[in-house]
Design an enzyme around this catalytic site. Structure first.
Site, PDB file in Angstrom:
ATOM      1  CB  SER A 199      -1.029   0.138   0.774  1.00  0.00           C
ATOM      2  OG  SER A 199      -2.128   0.667   1.211  1.00  0.00           O
ATOM      3  CD  GLU A 321      -5.328  -3.695  -3.455  1.00  0.00           C
ATOM      4  OE1 GLU A 321      -5.590  -3.270  -2.231  1.00  0.00           O
ATOM      5  OE2 GLU A 321      -4.202  -4.503  -4.364  1.00  0.00           O
ATOM      6  CG  HIS A 420      -5.547  -2.571   1.013  1.00  0.00           C
ATOM      7  ND1 HIS A 420      -4.471  -2.562  -0.071  1.00  0.00           N
ATOM      8  CD2 HIS A 420      -5.552  -1.463   1.944  1.00  0.00           C
ATOM      9  CE1 HIS A 420      -3.652  -1.472  -0.043  1.00  0.00           C
ATOM     10  NE2 HIS A 420      -3.945  -1.104   1.572  1.00  0.00           N
TER      11      HIS A 420
END
Length: 514
Positions: A199, A321, A420
């Site tokens: 990320s 995600e 995610h």
């Protein structure tokens, strides 16, 4: 290669001073090692500076404070929290796990945590390097760096701060220099370094790849769910955000802000969340800034030219995600088709928005408007820009491997799907360190363990050789413009041609417009 549990505490002699660590899980670990001077007082909002060193033997058996950040007692309903006390300004420390303090010259994995530029820590149990060090005979380094207002504010033309932003990036660069200069003392090879991040940490990794001062400091990168679709503001664009933050904090300029204790700075950060929130967009109150000094271009472009073009790249994303931030939000549950089409129009234009909505809905039978919205955000922010980077590198003949993590979690009645961050415990293969994380509830232990083995060993292989293949994995070919092979990590692991083809073609409309 493991360290004996009953041996004397490991010691490492550095130019800055001597360190005494501990043995944990069969490997030597050194915690809370300073890699730069504490960024306090006059060094707040200044580039990272060298640490002066210490005399005698420094105890390295306890983690240093995490960077100041917002903290919610009891954690969140997805990960259960991503940062915990103690916090403090004096946060520029790193941690090292090694099979042995010797001259083994092992490959090195440097981990940069994510957290939306506002949370996280290299000392979280989630990111322990123990399993990688033990299973892969690697030296592993995790780092802390400045977050939120302390790492990402940009002050434009105010005083000495006017020349530079991205203090977080100067921290990470200082950490890499420390690794280059010291890792051999921990049994590592300074010429075989992989930087990996997830990320925001993957954005950091890509940004470092393009930094002139980072050239030669690492040879490989692993980009896990990098939000390469973020719009990175210029200094002029960032000033509106900084001015809003100053107003929320109740000060008129950087000089007054410098006098506030860090808890006040973090309190004001909550106000900036509200100020920058937009319906249907991932919240990002703090962002990197393209200042022309520390960050010359968008991180999506750094691995496409110059010396960075020769870096080995593994890049991947999770299938859903955006479910991480939107699936459990009751407000988005009530989204209507009209609202989502209006949001799509901001990307595709009004003429195409309804058709794009229908195209997404066809790929997910029974999709609600919020499901279409989450797929759009996943594509815009993660999947499509990752594909574009893979396509560009493949077209240049540069090495790149691509993956998609597809295993859905049954937690929260399956609403999170393959969200995610869900791949992280599989990559680190340390589920015992994630017992606090609600998003892992209900996973079949056999499936979980088998997939973790496949992924963990792939990451080890890539760090060691630049190729993620290993005997227990189907053949994983490089991504190229013909086959577009992507490794699909799920309860059944398969290499699939053009796995994300629908998203690639749909968003290709934007590039193909006159």
């Amino acid at each position: 290669m493991a360290v004996s549990q009953d041996r004397i505490p490991p010691v490492a002699d550095l130019s800055a001073g001597r360190l005494q660590g501990a043995v944990d899980g069969g490997v030597a670990v050194f915690k809370g090692v300073p890699y730069a001077a504490p960024p306090v007082g006059a060094l707040r909002w200044r580039p990272a500076q060298p640490h002066p060193g210490w005399s005698g033997t420094r105890d390295a058996t306890a983690f240093g404070p995490s960077a100041p950040q917002m903290f919610m007692e009891g954690g969140d309903p997805v990960m259960g929290g991503h940062g915990s006390p103690p916090f403090g300004d004096d946060c520029l420390t790193l941690n090292v796990w090694t099979p042995a303090v010797d001259d083994g010259r092992r490959p090195v994995l440097v981990w940069i945590h994510g957290g939306g530029f506002v949370s996280g820590s290299g000392s979280l149990p989630n990111y322990s390097g123990e399993a990688f060090a033990r299973d892969g005979d690697l030296v592993v380094v995790s780092i802390n760096y400045r977050l939120g207002p302390l790492g990402y504010l940009h002050f434009g033309g105010e005083g000495e701060e006017s020349e530079v932003g991205n203090f977080w990036l100067t921290d990470q660069l200082a950490a890499l220099r420390w690794v280059r200069d010291n890792i051999e003392r921990f049994g590592g090879d300074p010429g075989a370094i992989t930087v990996a991040g997830q990320s925001g940490g993957a954005i950091s990794t890509a940004a470092l790849a393009g930094h002139p001062e980072a050239q030669g400091l690492f040879q490989r990168v692993i980009l896990q769910s990098p939000p390469l679709g973020l719009r990175i503001p210029t200094p002029a664009e960032y000033l509106e955000r900084t001015d809003a933050y100053l107003e929320i904090a109740g000060v008129k300029d950087a000089a007054e802000l410098r006098e506030l204790p860090w808890p006040k700075l973090i309190e004001a950060a909550g106000g900036l969340f509200a100020h920058t929130m937009r319906w249907g967009y991932w919240p990002t109150p703090f962002l990197p800034v393209r200042d022309g000094v520390t960050l010359l271009e968008h991180p999506a472009d750094t691995l496409l030219h110059g010396e960075a073009g020769d870096i080995d790249v593994m890049i991947g994303w999770t299938r859903e995600e955006a479910n991480f931030g939107f699936a459990l939000d009751g407000g988005y549950d009530a989204a209507t088709r009209h609202q989502v089409i209006a949001r799509i129009a901001e990307t595709f234009g009004e003429d195409d928005a309804a058709e794009v909505y229908d195209s997404y809905a066809r790929t997910r039978p029974g999709a609600r408007p919020v499901d279409v919205l989450m797929d759009l955000i996943t594509d815009e922010l993660f999947r499509v820009p990752c594909l574009e980077l893979a396509e560009a590198r493949a077209g240049m003949g540069r090495p790149v491997w691509a993956y998609q993590f597809d295993l859905p979690t049954p937690a929260h009645s399956g609403r999170l799907a393959a969200a995610h961050c869900l791949e992280l415990p599989f990559v680190f293969s340390n589920f015992d360190n994630w017992t606090h994380a609600p998003f892992l509830e209900g996973l079949d232990p056999a499936v979980r363990g088998g997939l973790a083995h496949s992924m963990h060993e792939s990451w080890i292989a890539f760090v060691r050789t630049g190729d993620p293949n290993h005997p227990d994995l189907p053949t994983w070919e490089r991504y190229d413009a013909d086959a577009r092979q992507t490794m699909r990590f799920d309860s059944v692991v398969t290499a699939v041609g053009d796995l994300a083809g629908h998203s690639r073609r749909l968003h290709g409309r934007l590039r193909d417009r006159p």
